[in-house]
Design an enzyme around this catalytic site. Structure first.
Site, PDB file in Angstrom:
ATOM      1  N   SER A  86       0.786  -1.238   0.000  1.00 24.20           N
ATOM      2  CA  SER A  86       0.000   0.000   0.000  1.00 24.20           C
ATOM      3  C   SER A  86       0.813   1.280   0.000  1.00 24.20           C
ATOM      4  O   SER A  86       0.240   2.369  -0.109  1.00 24.20           O
ATOM      5  CB  SER A  86      -0.952   0.002   1.199  1.00 24.20           C
ATOM      6  N   GLY A 336       2.861  -0.866   4.106  1.00 21.26           N
ATOM      7  CA  GLY A 336       2.317  -1.637   3.002  1.00 21.26           C
ATOM      8  C   GLY A 336       2.533  -3.113   3.227  1.00 21.26           C
ATOM      9  O   GLY A 336       3.597  -3.527   3.692  1.00 21.26           O
TER      10      GLY A 336
END
Length: 378
Positions: A86, A336
């Site tokens: 992410s 992420g």
């Protein structure tokens, strides 16, 4: 499920730092002892290996611990490339903010304007959701990675090894979300949803006529000479130099460990596709926060935040989190996660002091302690 929570990438860039850590900020130009200790502790906790790079003004420091290959014992490298999950979202948001600065769209445009008929059904209405609400996760759109069928297909052992090379289009992923009712009315609450950024990538394509990957390469990767950063599309491998990625593919943090390095990242799309290394992530955040990628107005918009759920120390902007450490240090960053890979990048508001790192296992390790070690440790 452990890997599922990671792939969701639910801005834990609070990174578990809310209540732990020293009382004072670390002096500039420190010796990184606390950072190194936190990284070694992650390996002792079960993470196969860690790679990290700090950029502080004109100096760069890197460290590694553990292994990049459990079979051969090959150590991790400071130059390892890895799936950043992410962290991709800041790249996507930057492109959309550049397009706004060029007058090609407004963040207050509705999703329906750019993607007519895409967000509809089960109470979903793209005419009531703005591009800005996609980027700050206030749209209410369901997170497709939380769908039970999707979870069984991609986050369990049997499902992953059957489906790891599947190709999913952005439209496929949005359709999963549209099979669910919204979590809330647009603008009334906050919930992290990867679907928001799949739609954001689709908006980029509609506005420019080019894929989000092409625009990221043209606008960010090439100008900043991010030579380790790539968007693999449907490619299943990670370029060398790189390490293997490992997962339990289970609800628990015990049991067998599986090599999950090879996978088709189209299941992450513009919500989490990018591969990079720690030095490139530091450079990207330095340029972004230093005003080299966005005009002042758009950078201010990116840094206009909303409460990130119940977190008392983290607020969410447009693809970037506003983080306050227990020692009083203020950072911007994002974490992420994708199968076998947990990553984070954080930087001071001027972008001069940045830290990026990666765990090549997704079931253990305290990423927050690494951040606190670097910015609060002595």
């Amino acid at each position: 499920m452990a890997v599922r929570a990671v792939v969701m990438g639910a801005t834990a860039v609070a990174l578990s730092v809310a209540l732990a850590g020293p009382a004072t900020a670390a002096p500039a130009g420190g010796n990184h002892t606390a950072t190194r200790q936190a990284i070694q502790a992650a390996v002792q906790d079960g993470v196969p290996g860690v790679t990290a790079t700090v950029r502080d003004g004109g100096t760069t420091w890197s460290t590694t611990a553990g292994v990049g290959n459990l079979r051969t014992g090959k150590p991790r490298s400071a130059d390892d490339r890895y799936r950043v999950g992410s962290i991709t979202k800041a790249f996507v948001s930057t492109v959309l903010l550049q397009l706004e600065a060029e007058g090609r769209l407004s963040l207050d445009d509705t999703v329906e304007k750019w993607l007519p008929g895409t967000v509809h059904g089960n109470g979903n209405d793209g005419g009531k959701i703005t591009v800005r609400q996609l980027l700050n996760h206030t749209s209410g759109i369901y997170n497709y990675t939380q769908d039970d069928d999707f979870g069984r297909a991609y986050f369990t052992k049997d499902g992953f090894f059957q489906h790891r090379y599947d190709t999913k289009t952005p439209a496929d992923l949005v359709a999963i979300a549209m099979s669910h009712k919204p979590d809330f009315a647009p603008g009334t609450s906050w919930h992290y949803s990867n679907t928001n950024y799949v739609l954001a990538g689709m908006v980029i394509q509609k506005v420019t006529g080019h894929s989000y990957a092409t625009e990221i390469r043209h606008r960010i990767i090439n100008p900043l000479k991010l030579t380790a950063t790539s968007l693999p599309g449907t490619g299943v491998t990670v370029p060398s130099p790189s390490s293997h990625a490992y997962s339990k593919l289970a609800e628990t943090t015990t049991g067998p460990t599986y090599d999950v390095t090879k996978l088709n990242p189209s299941i992450a799309s513009s919500a989490g596709e990018i591969i990079s290394d720690s030095a490139d992530l530091d450079r990207f955040y330095g340029a972004l926060l230093g005003g080299k990628l966005l005009p002042a107005k758009q950078l201010e918009e990116m840094q206009t935040t909303v409460p990130a759920g119940d977190s008392p120390t983290t607020r969410y902007g447009l693809g970037i989190s506003d983080i306050h450490l227990p020692c009083g240090v203020h950072l911007w960053g994002h974490d992420g996660g994708i199968h076998g890979s947990q990553s984070a990048v954080v930087a001071t508001p001027d972008g001069r002091h940045a830290l990026a790192f990666n765990f090549n296992g997704d079931w253990s390790g305290d990423a927050g302690a690494v951040v606190v070690g670097e910015f609060c440790g002595k």
